[in-house]
Design a protein around this motif. Structure first.
Motif, PDB file in Angstrom:
ATOM      1  N   PRO A  20       0.769  -1.101   0.508  1.00 15.18           N
ATOM      2  CA  PRO A  20       0.165   0.256   0.232  1.00 15.18           C
ATOM      3  C   PRO A  20       1.032   1.003  -0.054  1.00 15.18           C
ATOM      4  CG  PRO A  20      -0.983  -1.410   1.757  1.00 15.18           C
ATOM      5  CD  PRO A  20       0.820  -1.939   1.443  1.00 15.18           C
ATOM      6  N   GLY A  21       0.182   2.432  -0.784  1.00 12.98           N
ATOM      7  CA  GLY A  21       1.386   3.321  -0.979  1.00 12.98           C
ATOM      8  C   GLY A  21       2.445   3.309  -2.030  1.00 12.98           C
ATOM      9  N   GLN A  22       3.228   2.781  -2.742  1.00 16.28           N
ATOM     10  CA  GLN A  22       3.960   2.319  -3.392  1.00 16.28           C
ATOM     11  C   GLN A  22       5.444   2.724  -3.020  1.00 16.28           C
ATOM     12  OE1 GLN A  22       2.172   3.770  -7.344  1.00 16.28           O
ATOM     13  NE2 GLN A  22       1.447   1.313  -7.827  1.00 16.28           N
ATOM     14  N   LYS A  23       5.473   2.741  -1.518  1.00 18.13           N
ATOM     15  CA  LYS A  23       6.583   3.958  -1.701  1.00 18.13           C
ATOM     16  C   LYS A  23       8.089   2.822  -2.005  1.00 18.13           C
ATOM     17  CE  LYS A  23       4.601   3.921   3.211  1.00 18.13           C
ATOM     18  NZ  LYS A  23       4.318   3.798   4.592  1.00 18.13           N
ATOM     19  N   HIS A  24       8.185   1.950  -2.493  1.00 23.14           N
ATOM     20  CA  HIS A  24       9.646   1.527  -3.075  1.00 23.14           C
ATOM     21  C   HIS A  24       9.632   1.591  -3.933  1.00 23.14           C
ATOM     22  CE1 HIS A  24       8.747  -0.560   1.107  1.00 23.14           C
ATOM     23  NE2 HIS A  24       9.733  -0.091   1.096  1.00 23.14           N
ATOM     24  N   GLN A  25      10.532   1.972  -4.822  1.00 17.83           N
ATOM     25  CA  GLN A  25      10.218   2.322  -6.728  1.00 17.83           C
ATOM     26  C   GLN A  25      11.631   2.564  -6.844  1.00 17.83           C
ATOM     27  OE1 GLN A  25       7.868   5.319  -7.826  1.00 17.83           O
ATOM     28  NE2 GLN A  25       5.874   4.641  -7.653  1.00 17.83           N
ATOM     29  N   ASP A  46      -5.761  -3.708  -5.428  1.00 19.00           N
ATOM     30  CA  ASP A  46      -6.436  -2.457  -5.496  1.00 19.00           C
ATOM     31  C   ASP A  46      -6.372  -1.626  -5.896  1.00 19.00           C
ATOM     32  OD1 ASP A  46      -8.353  -4.537  -4.443  1.00 19.00           O
ATOM     33  OD2 ASP A  46      -8.108  -4.157  -2.417  1.00 19.00           O
ATOM     34  N   ILE A  47      -6.708  -1.449  -6.685  1.00 17.45           N
ATOM     35  CA  ILE A  47      -6.000   0.802  -7.293  1.00 17.45           C
ATOM     36  C   ILE A  47      -5.710   0.289  -8.626  1.00 17.45           C
ATOM     37  CG2 ILE A  47      -5.902   2.745  -7.162  1.00 17.45           C
ATOM     38  CD1 ILE A  47      -6.259   3.059  -4.181  1.00 17.45           C
TER      39      ILE A  47
END
Length: 132
Positions: A20-25, A46-47
């Motif tokens: 959730p939040g996609q903090k690691h990219q 989700d999303i």
């Protein structure tokens, strides 16, 4: 669905984590001749939607959004192994046609394309991806 794809053009792809939040990219560089093997791993986030597992050159694995995979295929950055072989066969045919017609300009164009595809195929084999 094809399970192996060849990278035709260098590109970078941003991979996000599925938390959730996609903090690691991070950004992964893909080179001509890299081989993607599509796995049976599927994940719905989700999303974000559906993601599919990909193994690169039998070295590492990542998840890619299904629409991103389709976009890469549609814009010609990747192709299936069968597509690569068909392109090579077609270019050989076109080269033979231009030789019969004595069309030097078209011959050069098709010969350059064929050389590029052969180099990609050779690179693919050099990374240990025996897919043919």
């Amino acid at each position: 669905m094809n399970d192996r794809f060849i990278i035709l053009d260098f590109f970078q792809h941003q991979v996000s984590c599925c938390c959730p939040g996609q903090k690691h990219q991070h950004v992964i560089d893909f080179r001509q001749g890299d081989v993607w093997t599509i796995t049976n791993e599927r994940k719905y986030i989700d999303i974000l939607g559906w993601h599919i597992g990909v193994i690169v050159n039998s070295e590492f694995k990542f998840l890619i959004h299904v629409e991103d995979l389709e976009d890469l295929y549609d814009n010609g950055s990747i192709c299936s192994v069968l597509d690569l072989e068909l392109k090579i066969l077609h270019l050989n045919f076109k080269i033979n046609e231009t030789l019969d017609a004595h069309d030097k300009a078209s011959f050069q164009l098709f010969a350059n394309e064929l050389t590029n595809l052969q180099e990609i195929k050779d690179t693919m084999h050099s990374v240990g991806a025996e897919v043919f």
